[in-house]
Write an enzyme that holds these catalytic residues in place. Structure first.
Site, short mmCIF file in Angstrom:
data_model
loop_
_atom_site.label_atom_id
_atom_site.label_comp_id
_atom_site.label_asym_id
_atom_site.label_seq_id
_atom_site.Cartn_x
_atom_site.Cartn_y
_atom_site.Cartn_z
N HIS A 238 37.79 38.27 39.95
CA HIS A 238 37.44 39.19 41.03
C HIS A 238 38.56 40.20 41.31
O HIS A 238 38.39 41.39 41.12
CB HIS A 238 37.16 38.40 42.32
CG HIS A 238 36.03 37.43 42.22
ND1 HIS A 238 34.69 37.80 42.12
CD2 HIS A 238 36.02 36.07 42.22
CE1 HIS A 238 33.93 36.73 42.07
NE2 HIS A 238 34.70 35.66 42.13
O1 RIB Z 1 35.22 36.50 46.69
C1 RIB Z 1 36.37 36.59 45.91
C2 RIB Z 1 37.57 36.88 46.74
O2 RIB Z 1 37.81 35.79 47.61
C3 RIB Z 1 38.86 37.03 45.91
O3 RIB Z 1 39.73 37.94 46.53
C4 RIB Z 1 39.45 35.66 45.93
O4 RIB Z 1 40.88 35.67 45.80
C5 RIB Z 1 39.07 35.22 47.32
O5 RIB Z 1 40.03 35.75 48.21
#
Ligand code: RIB
Ligand code: CA
Length: 313
Positions: A238
């Site tokens: 992500h």
């Molecule tokens: O949904 C993904 C996000 O949530 C990313 O930033 C991960 O590190 C968590 O913080």
């Protein structure tokens, strides 16, 4: 071409750590002015300790500042299920000897951005609490911010709930302050990050290489457990989408939308609502990334980690 000034707001976090290492491997493109932590994946203490561990392992000289301990108005909900008790379970790193800069995080953000000779790009990898506080306290700062490249949201689905992605869900009020600020936003939401998947065959060999590689492999070994438990083959990188975009935007496709945050709903708390109507009138405030060249993205991740290996020899 002058380097882009960068401040990273983060809740490390397995994917945060990899996103940060991508930036550190491309310092020919970036002036990294500092890291501000925000409670999200884990509590403030834990994500700040994790950021100091990353800073120490990568020998990064930029300051680490401890930011918000909780959302603007709501109670903190952490992401321990994906990131473990420490917030970065897996790697066995020593407790950091470095300390955070003894400075209020909003004051650090304000003074650093105002003193920079050129505008500053904010990379936001967690809940948007710190950025919202900065905008509330110093609205004039907007003119000194180039853009915000953030990981958050999703215009088709959520992951924390059916409708909301974790970072936005944790502090929807903060997110709406940021999304309605008028600052250009590049949104790496689930629409693109759930296509940015990495598979064991992409990283297993990193266990046998240098310092950054071994750290990355142990991060991904743990991170992959959560994916497997939820029936996924690969693990979504992500946060690295938000930094990879700044390194090489040709990896991505995106569309501009008017996007705002649901803060009142029960089922829809934290939903990033994109106006997809052809006759939408509201300002197109967000570039929503929608597609990625996964092969080239994984190659960039690998090349960056191997570059860091050679820097850390
Ligand atoms: O949904 C993904 C996000 O949530 C990313 O930033 C991960 O590190 C968590 O913080
Ligand atoms: Ca994060």
């Amino acid at each position: 071409m002058s380097k882009r000034n960068i401040i990273v707001d983060t809740d490390p976090g397995h994917d945060d750590a990899i996103a940060i290492m991508l930036l550190l491997a491309h310092q020919e493109q970036f002036n990294i002015l500092g890291f501000v932590t925000v409670a999200g994946n884990q509590t403030s203490d834990k994500v700040t300790t994790n950021m100091l561990k990353i800073s120490e392992l990568t020998r990064c000289a930029a300051p680490v500042v401890r930011g918000s301990l909780k959302p603007l108005t709501r109670e903190l909900e952490t992401g321990a299920e994906a990131h473990g008790i420490s917030g970065m379970d897996g790697p066995d790193l020593p407790f950091p000897t470095r300390l955070p800069l003894d400075m209020d995080s909003i004051e650090f953000l304000y003074s650093t951005i105002m003193e920079a000779r050129e505008k500053v790009t904010i990379v936001a990898l967690g809940p948007l609490t710190n950025i919202a506080k900065l905008l509330l306290a110093h609205p004039e700062i907007k003119g000194n911010i180039e853009e915000i490249s953030l990981m958050g949201g999703g215009i088709n689905k959520g992951n924390k709930t059916a409708t909301a992605e974790f970072n936005i869900y944790v502090d929807p009020e903060a997110a709406e302050i940021v999304y309605s600020s008028g600052i250009p936003i590049i949104m790496s939401g689930l629409d693109v990050t759930e296509k940015a998947n990495i598979y064991p065959s992409d990283w297993e060999d990193l266990h046998t290489k240098g310092i950054a590689s071994r750290f990355t492999a142990s991060l991904l070994d743990f991170y992959a457990k959560y994916a497997k438990e939820h029936g996924f083959e690969g693990s979504s990188l992500h946060d690295p989408c938000a930094t990879a975009y700044l390194i090489d935007p040709t990896l991505f496709e995106g569309t501009f939308y008017s996007v705002h945050i649901e803060t009142k709903g029960e089922l829809t708390r934290g939903m990033t609502v994109a106006d997809k109507r052809s006759f939408a009138q509201a300002p197109l405030n967000v570039k929503v990334l929608t597609d990625i060249d996964r092969q080239r993205f994984i190659q960039l991740v690998r090349d960056s980690i191997l570059t860091l290996d050679s820097q850390l020899k």
